[in-house]
Scaffold this motif. Structure first.
Motif, short mmCIF file in Angstrom:
data_model
loop_
_atom_site.label_atom_id
_atom_site.label_comp_id
_atom_site.label_asym_id
_atom_site.label_seq_id
_atom_site.Cartn_x
_atom_site.Cartn_y
_atom_site.Cartn_z
N ASN A 1 0.86 -1.35 -0.02
CA ASN A 1 0.08 0.03 0.13
C ASN A 1 0.81 1.19 -0.02
OD1 ASN A 1 -2.56 -1.54 -0.14
ND2 ASN A 1 -2.54 -1.63 2.23
N GLU A 2 1.78 1.43 0.77
CA GLU A 2 2.89 2.37 0.79
C GLU A 2 3.63 2.72 -0.71
OE1 GLU A 2 5.91 1.83 3.84
OE2 GLU A 2 4.64 1.43 5.15
N LEU A 3 3.82 1.45 -1.44
CA LEU A 3 4.42 1.68 -2.67
C LEU A 3 3.53 2.43 -3.64
CD1 LEU A 3 5.97 -1.76 -2.95
CD2 LEU A 3 7.11 0.33 -2.59
N ASN A 4 2.29 2.10 -3.51
CA ASN A 4 1.18 2.65 -4.36
C ASN A 4 1.51 2.43 -5.90
OD1 ASN A 4 -1.36 3.94 -4.61
ND2 ASN A 4 -0.24 5.94 -4.86
N PHE A 5 2.04 1.18 -6.08
CA PHE A 5 1.93 1.12 -7.62
C PHE A 5 0.66 0.44 -8.44
CE2 PHE A 5 6.71 -0.91 -6.99
CZ PHE A 5 7.37 0.31 -6.88
N PRO A 6 0.50 1.03 -9.53
CA PRO A 6 -0.47 0.41 -10.24
C PRO A 6 -0.73 -1.02 -10.12
CG PRO A 6 0.79 2.03 -11.67
CD PRO A 6 1.61 1.62 -10.43
N LYS A 7 -1.77 -1.44 -9.77
CA LYS A 7 -2.10 -3.08 -9.42
C LYS A 7 -1.67 -3.82 -10.66
CE LYS A 7 -4.19 -3.02 -5.23
NZ LYS A 7 -5.37 -3.77 -4.36
N ASP A 8 -1.87 -3.24 -11.89
CA ASP A 8 -2.14 -4.21 -13.19
C ASP A 8 -0.57 -4.06 -13.61
OD1 ASP A 8 -2.30 -1.37 -13.77
OD2 ASP A 8 -3.30 -1.97 -15.75
N LEU B 1 9.87 -8.99 0.45
CA LEU B 1 8.75 -8.62 -0.68
C LEU B 1 9.62 -8.56 -2.14
CD1 LEU B 1 5.78 -8.29 -1.67
CD2 LEU B 1 6.14 -5.98 -1.22
N ASP B 2 9.14 -9.56 -2.89
CA ASP B 2 9.86 -9.66 -4.32
C ASP B 2 8.75 -9.41 -5.14
OD1 ASP B 2 12.38 -10.17 -3.29
OD2 ASP B 2 12.05 -12.44 -3.41
N LEU B 3 8.96 -8.60 -6.17
CA LEU B 3 7.83 -8.13 -7.10
C LEU B 3 8.39 -8.32 -8.52
CD1 LEU B 3 6.33 -4.79 -5.55
CD2 LEU B 3 5.32 -7.05 -5.06
N CYS B 4 7.61 -8.75 -9.49
CA CYS B 4 7.84 -8.77 -10.93
C CYS B 4 7.24 -7.58 -11.38
CB CYS B 4 7.42 -10.13 -11.62
SG CYS B 4 7.63 -9.84 -13.46
N ILE B 5 7.85 -6.53 -11.86
CA ILE B 5 7.35 -5.28 -12.46
C ILE B 5 7.18 -5.09 -14.01
CG2 ILE B 5 7.67 -4.15 -10.16
CD1 ILE B 5 9.78 -2.37 -11.73
N SER B 6 6.27 -4.69 -14.54
CA SER B 6 6.31 -4.20 -16.05
C SER B 6 7.35 -3.39 -16.41
CB SER B 6 5.20 -3.67 -16.46
OG SER B 6 4.95 -2.49 -15.96
N ASN B 7 7.67 -3.39 -17.69
CA ASN B 7 8.66 -2.39 -18.21
C ASN B 7 8.18 -0.93 -18.02
OD1 ASN B 7 10.86 -4.40 -19.32
ND2 ASN B 7 9.20 -4.73 -20.86
N MET C 1 -5.13 -13.44 -9.92
CA MET C 1 -5.53 -12.40 -8.94
C MET C 1 -6.13 -12.93 -7.88
SD MET C 1 -6.39 -9.18 -8.06
CE MET C 1 -6.52 -8.01 -9.26
N LYS C 2 -5.48 -12.89 -6.69
CA LYS C 2 -6.22 -13.28 -5.28
C LYS C 2 -6.32 -12.37 -4.32
CE LYS C 2 -6.43 -17.93 -6.03
NZ LYS C 2 -7.59 -18.36 -6.16
N ASN C 3 -7.43 -12.17 -3.62
CA ASN C 3 -7.64 -11.10 -2.53
C ASN C 3 -7.11 -9.64 -2.90
OD1 ASN C 3 -8.41 -13.19 -0.82
ND2 ASN C 3 -6.08 -13.66 -0.48
N ASP C 4 -7.48 -9.19 -4.15
CA ASP C 4 -7.35 -7.89 -4.78
C ASP C 4 -5.93 -7.60 -5.17
OD1 ASP C 4 -9.87 -7.19 -4.64
OD2 ASP C 4 -9.77 -6.40 -2.56
N TYR C 5 -4.92 -8.78 -5.23
CA TYR C 5 -3.58 -8.69 -5.71
C TYR C 5 -3.17 -9.69 -6.54
CZ TYR C 5 -3.08 -5.32 -1.50
OH TYR C 5 -3.26 -4.20 -0.75
N ASN C 6 -2.26 -9.08 -7.47
CA ASN C 6 -1.59 -10.28 -8.56
C ASN C 6 -0.63 -10.65 -7.71
OD1 ASN C 6 -3.40 -9.29 -10.53
ND2 ASN C 6 -2.19 -7.57 -11.06
N LEU C 7 -0.80 -12.29 -7.82
CA LEU C 7 0.40 -13.11 -7.39
C LEU C 7 0.59 -14.13 -8.04
CD1 LEU C 7 -1.94 -14.06 -3.94
CD2 LEU C 7 -0.28 -12.02 -4.35
N GLU C 8 2.09 -14.38 -8.04
CA GLU C 8 2.67 -15.38 -9.00
C GLU C 8 1.91 -16.45 -8.94
OE1 GLU C 8 7.13 -17.04 -9.73
OE2 GLU C 8 6.51 -16.32 -7.93
#
Length: 128
Positions: free
Chosen positions: A11-18, A40-46, A89-96
């Motif tokens: 929530n602090e990061l406030n990245f667009p969820k898609d 926390l490891d994230l895969c982010i778009s270009n 998508m699970k619980n409002d978050y995109n998960l691996e």
């Protein structure tokens, strides 16, 4: 990091969820499969990478051997094309995707992965 800590950080990061999804251990915590993750490891778009690289000073020297950029002690990101995202998508978050995690852990077959392997298999049985 427990589930509350992970959610607070997201929530602090406030990245667009898609534009990102949560990877590995943290995605297991957010599903309730595991109690804690080391970080926390994230895969982010270009696109997201281009938008945040200056803010977080994401230069090539910040990459580890696995290609992740270290933003802080608790956050790392790896960049990928959105069309290559392997998520659900699970619980409002995109998960691996759980099958991707399971395949990786089965191939690596490290002692530390054994409990996760068992828990993922049980979760998939119950939820499929």
């Amino acid at each position: 990091m427990n589930k509350t800590e992970l959610l607070n950080l997201l929530n602090e990061l406030n990245f667009p969820k898609d534009e990102y999804y949560v990877l590995s251990g943290a995605s297991l915590v957010l599903r309730g499969i595991r109690e804690k993750a080391g970080d926390l490891d994230l895969c982010i778009s270009n696109e997201l990478f281009e938008n945040i690289k200056e803010k977080y000073n994401l230069t090539e020297d910040k990459k580890n051997d696995c290609g992740f950029y270290r933003i802080s002690d608790s956050l790392e990101v790896v960049v990928n094309k959105k069309e290559n995202f392997k998520m659900e998508m699970k619980n409002d978050y995109n998960l691996e995707d759980l099958n991707v995690i399971l395949d990786f852990k089965l191939k690596r077959n490290a002692p530390k992965d054994q409990k996760d392997i068992e828990n993922i298999k049980n979760y998939l049985k119950i939820n499929n």
